[in-house]
Design a protein around this motif. Structure first.
Motif, PDB file in Angstrom:
ATOM      1  N   PHE A 256       9.980   1.723  -3.343  1.00 19.21           N
ATOM      2  CA  PHE A 256       9.261   1.495  -2.091  1.00 19.21           C
ATOM      3  C   PHE A 256       9.566   0.079  -1.629  1.00 19.21           C
TER       4      PHE A 256
ATOM      5  N   ARG B 198       7.967  -0.392  -9.797  1.00 21.86           N
ATOM      6  CA  ARG B 198       8.558   0.472  -8.773  1.00 21.86           C
ATOM      7  C   ARG B 198       9.095  -0.336  -7.604  1.00 21.86           C
TER       8      ARG B 198
ATOM      9  N   THR C 176       0.857  -1.186   0.000  1.00 24.06           N
ATOM     10  CA  THR C 176       0.000   0.000   0.000  1.00 24.06           C
ATOM     11  C   THR C 176       0.888   1.229   0.000  1.00 24.06           C
ATOM     12  N   TYR C 177       0.593   2.195  -0.869  1.00 22.07           N
ATOM     13  CA  TYR C 177       1.398   3.418  -0.895  1.00 22.07           C
ATOM     14  C   TYR C 177       1.269   4.166   0.431  1.00 22.07           C
TER      15      TYR C 177
ATOM     16  N   THR D 292       3.174  -0.082 -10.228  1.00 24.75           N
ATOM     17  CA  THR D 292       3.580  -0.366  -8.854  1.00 24.75           C
ATOM     18  C   THR D 292       4.551  -1.542  -8.814  1.00 24.75           C
TER      19      THR D 292
END
Length: 242
Positions: A60, A54, A17-18, A51
Motif C-alpha cells: 500500500f 506492508r 489508513t487501509y 502494517t
C-alpha cells in the motif's frame, strides 16, 4: 524508477489508513532502521506492526509523511526491485511440492552447492536436511506439509540469505514452537542480521528474538510509544507483547 542503493529504512511522520477504513492503522509514525541493523517491532495485536512491514514492501502507499529506503521515497523505487530485494518471511510459509533444494533455488537458480549449504547452515536448516529421508532431495509436500511451521520458516530465511537480499522482513512465528525450533529461528534471525549490508525488521513475538535486535520499537494504537535498545524497552515489551 530507481534501485535500492542503501538498506536504511526510515518512516518520517507516516500516517496510513487501509482503503475503506475509518481509523488510521499508523498515526504520525517516525522511526529509523539503520543499514545493517536488526529492528524488532513489538506491541499488541492491531498495534501496526504488520502494517509497517506492508508499507515497506509497498503493498500500500502511505497517506501522508514519507517512507524512505536508502534515503529515497519508496514510491520512486522500481516495484520489481522492491519484490526482488525485500523478501518477506511470513508466519505461515508456503512451499512448493518439490525438493528442499529446488525450494531454495527459487531464490537464485544458479547458486553453487557451497552457497546452498552456507545458506542452509546460517538459517539452521542443515540439521533438518540431515534428518530428512532423502536429504536435499526430499519433497516437502503441498505447501510444505512434510515440515513443521518453524522448519518452513527456516527454508524461507535460507532463501533470503541465498538471494542476498538487502532488506528482509520477518513475521516471527507466534504459534507454539518447541524449544529446538524457537532457538533455531532466533539464531537464524541473528545470522540474517550479521551481514552489515543487510537490514532486518522482525515482528517479534518472543523475548528471545529481542536478544538479537539492535533496536526495539514498541507500537500501540498505530503509534510509536517507545523505541530504543532492548534493555530500555524491556519493561514496555513485557506489558504490550501479544
Amino acid at each position: 524508477m530507481r534501485r535500492i542503493d542503501e538498506a536504511e529504512v526510515e518512516f518520517a511522520d507516516v500516517t496510513f489508513t487501509y482503503p475503506g477504513g475509518d481509523t488510521p492503522a499508523l498515526r504520525n509514525v517516525s522511526l529509523r532502521c539503520p543499514a545493517g541493523s536488526t529492528t524488532a517491532l513489538v506491541g499488541p495485536s492491531g498495534s501496526g506492526k504488520t502494517t509497517a512491514t506492508r508499507l515497506i514492501a509497498r503493498f500500500f502507499d502511505i497517506d501522508s509523511g514519507e517512507l524512505r529506503i536508502g534515503g529515497v521515497d519508496v514510491r520512486r523505487l522500481d516495484p520489481t526491485t522492491l519484490l526482488d530485494e525485500i523478501p518477506i518471511v511470513f508466519q505461515d510459509v508456503y512451499l512448493f511440492d518439490d525438493t528442499i533444494e529446488d525450494n531454495l533455488r527459487l531464490a537464485r537458480p544458479e547458486a553453487t552447492w557451497d552457497e546452498l549449504r552456507e545458506a542452509a547452515t546460517a538459517a539452521r536448516l542443515d540439521g533438518v536436511i540431515e534428518r530428512l529421508p532423502a536429504g536435499w532431495q526430499t519433497r516437502v509436500g503441498e505447501g510444505g506439509a512434510q515440515l513443521s511451521g518453524g522448519e518452513r520458516q527456516r527454508v524461507a530465511i535460507a532463501r533470503a540469505m541465498l538471494k542476498r537480499a538487502r532488506i528482509v522482513l520477518v513475521d516471527e512465528a507466534s504459534s507454539a514452537l518447541d524449544p529446538e525450533n524457537e532457538a533455531a529461528i532466533t539464531r537464524a534471525i541473528a545470522n540474517l542480521g550479521a551481514d552489515p549490508g543487510r537490514t532486518v525488521i522482525v515482528i517479534a513475538h518472543r523475548p528471545a528474538t529481542l536478544e538479537v535486535a539492535d533496536l526495539v520499537v514498541s507500537l500501540d494504537g498505530g503509534r510509536v510509544v517507545e523505541s530504543g535498545t532492548r534493555g530500555n524497552c524491556w519493561a514496555r515489551v513485557g506489558r504490550s507483547r501479544g
